[in-house]
Design a protein around this motif. Structure first.
Motif, PDB file in Angstrom:
ATOM      1  N   ALA A  16      87.138 100.253  55.429  1.00 28.02           N
ATOM      2  CA  ALA A  16      88.469 100.336  54.838  1.00 28.02           C
ATOM      3  C   ALA A  16      88.523  99.586  53.515  1.00 28.02           C
ATOM      4  O   ALA A  16      89.270  99.963  52.604  1.00 28.02           O
ATOM      5  N   LEU A  17      87.731  98.518  53.391  1.00 29.61           N
ATOM      6  CA  LEU A  17      87.627  97.750  52.152  1.00 29.61           C
ATOM      7  C   LEU A  17      86.154  97.430  51.918  1.00 29.61           C
ATOM      8  O   LEU A  17      85.432  97.078  52.859  1.00 29.61           O
ATOM      9  N   ARG A  18      85.737  97.528  50.655  1.00 30.21           N
ATOM     10  CA  ARG A  18      84.335  97.310  50.318  1.00 30.21           C
ATOM     11  C   ARG A  18      84.222  96.284  49.182  1.00 30.21           C
ATOM     12  O   ARG A  18      84.322  96.629  48.007  1.00 30.21           O
ATOM     13  N   GLU A  19      84.088  95.020  49.532  1.00 26.43           N
ATOM     14  CA  GLU A  19      83.854  93.924  48.585  1.00 26.43           C
ATOM     15  C   GLU A  19      84.851  93.958  47.424  1.00 26.43           C
ATOM     16  O   GLU A  19      84.474  93.986  46.246  1.00 26.43           O
ATOM     17  N   VAL A  20      86.108  93.916  47.757  1.00 20.32           N
ATOM     18  CA  VAL A  20      87.180  93.934  46.756  1.00 20.32           C
ATOM     19  C   VAL A  20      87.404  92.522  46.207  1.00 20.32           C
ATOM     20  O   VAL A  20      87.521  91.565  46.976  1.00 20.32           O
ATOM     21  N   SER A  21      87.478  92.411  44.884  1.00 23.09           N
ATOM     22  CA  SER A  21      87.695  91.117  44.230  1.00 23.09           C
ATOM     23  C   SER A  21      88.622  91.290  43.033  1.00 23.09           C
ATOM     24  O   SER A  21      88.407  92.170  42.203  1.00 23.09           O
ATOM     25  N   PHE A  22      89.653  90.480  42.944  1.00 19.99           N
ATOM     26  CA  PHE A  22      90.478  90.347  41.741  1.00 19.99           C
ATOM     27  C   PHE A  22      91.425  89.176  41.931  1.00 19.99           C
ATOM     28  O   PHE A  22      91.566  88.632  43.032  1.00 19.99           O
ATOM     29  N   ASP A  23      92.070  88.747  40.842  1.00 23.43           N
ATOM     30  CA  ASP A  23      93.006  87.629  40.866  1.00 23.43           C
ATOM     31  C   ASP A  23      94.382  88.080  40.387  1.00 23.43           C
ATOM     32  O   ASP A  23      94.497  89.045  39.623  1.00 23.43           O
ATOM     33  N   VAL A  24      95.412  87.356  40.828  1.00 23.52           N
ATOM     34  CA  VAL A  24      96.769  87.523  40.310  1.00 23.52           C
ATOM     35  C   VAL A  24      97.242  86.148  39.868  1.00 23.52           C
ATOM     36  O   VAL A  24      97.290  85.208  40.675  1.00 23.52           O
ATOM     37  N   GLY A  25      97.580  86.014  38.592  1.00 24.12           N
ATOM     38  CA  GLY A  25      97.944  84.716  38.056  1.00 24.12           C
ATOM     39  C   GLY A  25      99.417  84.386  38.186  1.00 24.12           C
ATOM     40  O   GLY A  25     100.256  85.236  38.496  1.00 24.12           O
ATOM     41  N   LYS A  26      99.738  83.144  37.945  1.00 17.11           N
ATOM     42  CA  LYS A  26     101.122  82.677  37.936  1.00 17.11           C
ATOM     43  C   LYS A  26     101.907  83.433  36.877  1.00 17.11           C
ATOM     44  O   LYS A  26     101.457  83.588  35.741  1.00 17.11           O
ATOM     45  N   GLY A  27     103.076  83.925  37.246  1.00 16.98           N
ATOM     46  CA  GLY A  27     103.917  84.655  36.310  1.00 16.98           C
ATOM     47  C   GLY A  27     103.497  86.092  36.095  1.00 16.98           C
ATOM     48  O   GLY A  27     103.995  86.747  35.173  1.00 16.98           O
ATOM     49  N   GLU A  28     102.617  86.619  36.950  1.00 14.13           N
ATOM     50  CA  GLU A  28     102.101  87.973  36.779  1.00 14.13           C
ATOM     51  C   GLU A  28     102.536  88.886  37.920  1.00 14.13           C
ATOM     52  O   GLU A  28     102.600  88.460  39.078  1.00 14.13           O
ATOM     53  N   ILE A  29     102.834  90.130  37.588  1.00 12.66           N
ATOM     54  CA  ILE A  29     103.042  91.181  38.583  1.00 12.66           C
ATOM     55  C   ILE A  29     101.863  92.137  38.485  1.00 12.66           C
ATOM     56  O   ILE A  29     101.617  92.717  37.434  1.00 12.66           O
ATOM     57  N   LEU A  30     101.134  92.276  39.590  1.00 11.85           N
ATOM     58  CA  LEU A  30     100.006  93.192  39.621  1.00 11.85           C
ATOM     59  C   LEU A  30     100.305  94.292  40.633  1.00 11.85           C
ATOM     60  O   LEU A  30     100.652  94.009  41.785  1.00 11.85           O
TER      61      LEU A  30
END
Length: 226
Positions: A16-30
């Motif tokens: 269902a998920l394959r090594e997913v990586s990312f960040d969401v910073g302060k004050g950000e809508i992703l």
């Protein structure tokens, strides 16, 4: 505020998920985008401890949610995609229960939002329409006053005027430093609110970047109508 590193999850041997990586910073809508079955809901559930990933790590406001989900949840206002509620409880009772875990929660804010959304506090959850349940879930997530918001299809079933109001609120909260991760099939809505988007397909992260850079690509590759 949100850091995801190599999260993987399989069900009965199907990834269902394959090594997913990312960040969401302060004050950000992703915005998290992808077709049905791409892994969006599994990823969001993994972040809040509803689903335990097979491998990888995630941090919410510095807390490892894969190791201490309960502590991480204190920092998250979560609106799940499945609006399953206790049918016998009133809207107000559900609101009070949902935000009781959060140290900075604001009950009066939740009540104000529900009034703004047109949801009666006295009505039983079992009598609510799908759209009303979505409004309740969004209101309790916002009323948590948590620094991180994780929202699974928060605008689904909302009428246009309420959706416009909700989008405005999210943009304002990001401006005050909240980190917001939300899934959606509505690229037009994401264009109005998000700073960046992450595209998932078959559990893989295709790319992360500015929305305008991906609108044409997403429409063609993912066949999402907007």
């Amino acid at each position: 505020m949100i850091r995801i590193k190599n999260i993987s999850k399989s069900y009965d041997g199907v990834a269902a998920l394959r090594e997913v990586s990312f960040d969401v910073g302060k004050g950000e809508i992703l915005g998290l985008v992808g077709p049905n079955g791409s892994g969006k809901t599994t990823l969001l559930k993994s972040l809040v401890g509803v689903v335990r990933p097979d491998s990888g790590q995630a941090w919410i406001a510095g807390v490892d949610s894969t190791e201490d989900a309960l502590e991480a949840r204190k920092h998250v206002g979560y609106s799940p995609g499945d609006p399953a509620l206790y049918d016998s409880l009133s809207v107000l009772e559900i609101l009070e229960f949902a935000i009781g875990f959060h140290p900075e929660a604001d009950l009066s804010l939740g009540m104000k939002l529900l009034d703004l959304f047109g949801v009666s506090l006295e009505k039983r959850a079992g009598k609510l329409s799908h759209g009303m349940k979505r409004k309740l879930l969004l209101a309790q997530a916002l009323a948590s006053q948590a620094p991180v918001l994780i929202l699974d299809e928060p605008m689904e079933g909302l009428d246009p005027e309420v959706r416009k109001t909700a989008e405005k609120i999210l943009v304002e909260l990001a401006g005050r430093g909240r980190a917001i991760l939300m899934s959606s099939h509505d690229l037009a809505g994401l264009e109005r609110t998000c700073h960046r988007v992450a595209f998932l397909r078959e559990g893989r992260l295709l790319d992360v970047g500015e929305l305008e850079d991906f609108l044409e690509q997403a429409s063609r590759v993912l066949r999402i109508r907007f």
